[in-house]
Design a protein around this motif. Structure first.
Motif, PDB file in Angstrom:
ATOM      1  N   CYS A   1       0.831  -1.214   0.000  1.00  0.00           N
ATOM      2  CA  CYS A   1       0.000   0.000   0.000  1.00  0.00           C
ATOM      3  C   CYS A   1       0.860   1.256   0.000  1.00  0.00           C
ATOM      4  O   CYS A   1       0.580   2.212  -0.739  1.00  0.00           O
ATOM      5  CB  CYS A   1      -0.942   0.012   1.199  1.00  0.00           C
ATOM      6  N   MET A   2       1.900   1.273   0.807  1.00  0.00           N
ATOM      7  CA  MET A   2       2.787   2.441   0.867  1.00  0.00           C
ATOM      8  C   MET A   2       3.520   2.640  -0.461  1.00  0.00           C
ATOM      9  O   MET A   2       3.672   3.775  -0.924  1.00  0.00           O
ATOM     10  CB  MET A   2       3.799   2.298   2.005  1.00  0.00           C
ATOM     11  N   ALA A   3       3.966   1.559  -1.064  1.00  0.00           N
ATOM     12  CA  ALA A   3       4.672   1.671  -2.344  1.00  0.00           C
ATOM     13  C   ALA A   3       3.753   2.239  -3.418  1.00  0.00           C
ATOM     14  O   ALA A   3       4.163   3.082  -4.217  1.00  0.00           O
ATOM     15  CB  ALA A   3       5.204   0.304  -2.770  1.00  0.00           C
ATOM     16  N   ARG A   4       2.513   1.806  -3.445  1.00  0.00           N
ATOM     17  CA  ARG A   4       1.575   2.294  -4.458  1.00  0.00           C
ATOM     18  C   ARG A   4       1.120   3.725  -4.175  1.00  0.00           C
ATOM     19  O   ARG A   4       0.902   4.499  -5.104  1.00  0.00           O
ATOM     20  CB  ARG A   4       0.380   1.366  -4.563  1.00  0.00           C
ATOM     21  N   CYS A   5       0.990   4.087  -2.918  1.00  0.00           N
ATOM     22  CA  CYS A   5       0.559   5.449  -2.575  1.00  0.00           C
ATOM     23  C   CYS A   5       1.664   6.471  -2.830  1.00  0.00           C
ATOM     24  O   CYS A   5       1.378   7.624  -3.143  1.00  0.00           O
ATOM     25  CB  CYS A   5       0.122   5.520  -1.117  1.00  0.00           C
ATOM     26  N   THR A   6       2.911   6.092  -2.681  1.00  0.00           N
ATOM     27  CA  THR A   6       4.019   7.021  -2.875  1.00  0.00           C
ATOM     28  C   THR A   6       4.619   6.941  -4.275  1.00  0.00           C
ATOM     29  O   THR A   6       5.579   7.637  -4.563  1.00  0.00           O
ATOM     30  CB  THR A   6       5.129   6.767  -1.843  1.00  0.00           C
ATOM     31  N   SER A   7       4.058   6.113  -5.126  1.00  0.00           N
ATOM     32  CA  SER A   7       4.557   5.962  -6.491  1.00  0.00           C
ATOM     33  C   SER A   7       4.329   7.241  -7.286  1.00  0.00           C
ATOM     34  O   SER A   7       3.264   7.853  -7.187  1.00  0.00           O
ATOM     35  CB  SER A   7       3.856   4.789  -7.167  1.00  0.00           C
ATOM     36  N   PRO A   8       5.315   7.650  -8.095  1.00  0.00           N
ATOM     37  CA  PRO A   8       5.134   8.848  -8.927  1.00  0.00           C
ATOM     38  C   PRO A   8       4.248   8.570 -10.143  1.00  0.00           C
ATOM     39  O   PRO A   8       4.020   9.456 -10.948  1.00  0.00           O
ATOM     40  CB  PRO A   8       6.557   9.191  -9.356  1.00  0.00           C
TER      41      PRO A   8
END
Length: 141
Positions: free
Chosen positions: A19-26
Motif C-alpha cells: 500500500c505504501m509503495a503504491r501510494c508514494t509511487s510517482p
C-alpha cells in the motif's frame, strides 16, 4: 498461537508495504494501467514477429542448402542490439520508457521525426517504484 500471530504479522506488514509503495509511487493509476497494457501488447507482438522472422530465416537456410545456392540477405538484429533489449529495465521519471525495446528504439533512432517527445518528462527520480515490478517480467507461455 505464536505461529499464527507470526504469519498474520508478516501478511499485515507485506500488505502495508504494498500500500505504501503504491501510494508514494510517482505513477498514476491510469499510467500504470497503460504500461501494463503496453507491455502485454509488446510481448505479444514480439512473439509474433520473432516467429515470423525465425520462419523466414529457416526457410532461407533450407532453400539455400537444398538448392545449393548462396543465401539471400535477411536483416536480423545484431548481438549488441539483442543484449541491449535483454537488459534489466530500470524506471526513471527523467526519461522514462515503457520497456527496453522502447528505450532502444528511441535512443538509437537517428530520424528526429520518429522521436516522441511526449514519453519523456523533465522531473528527476532515482528510485524505482515497486509498482513497476511487472515491467519486462518473463512471460511463461
Amino acid at each position: 498461537i505464536l505461529g499464527w500471530l507470526l504469519i498474520a504479522s508478516i501478511m499485515l506488514s507485506n500488505l502495508l508495504m504494498i500500500c505504501m509503495a503504491r501510494c508514494t509511487s510517482p505513477i498514476s493509476y491510469l499510467q500504470l494501467k497503460f504500461w501494463r497494457t503496453y507491455v502485454q501488447e509488446e510481448s505479444n507482438l514480439m512473439d509474433s514477429y520473432s516467429s515470423k522472422h525465425a520462419k523466414e530465416l529457416a526457410e532461407r537456410n533450407l532453400k539455400s542448402f537444398f538448392n545449393q545456392q548462396p543465401p539471400e540477405n535477411i536483416s536480423t538484429p545484431s548481438n549488441r542490439a539483442w543484449k541491449k533489449i535483454s537488459s534489466l529495465y530500470k524506471f526513471s521519471t527523467k526519461d522514462h520508457y515503457y520497456s527496453t525495446i522502447h528505450r532502444y528504439v528511441e535512443e538509437s533512432c537517428d530520424n528526429d521525426l520518429m522521436k516522441i517527445a511526449s514519453v519523456k518528462s523533465s522531473g528527476t527520480a532515482d528510485n524505482i517504484p515497486a509498482a513497476l515490478s511487472f515491467v519486462d517480467d518473463v512471460r511463461m507461455a
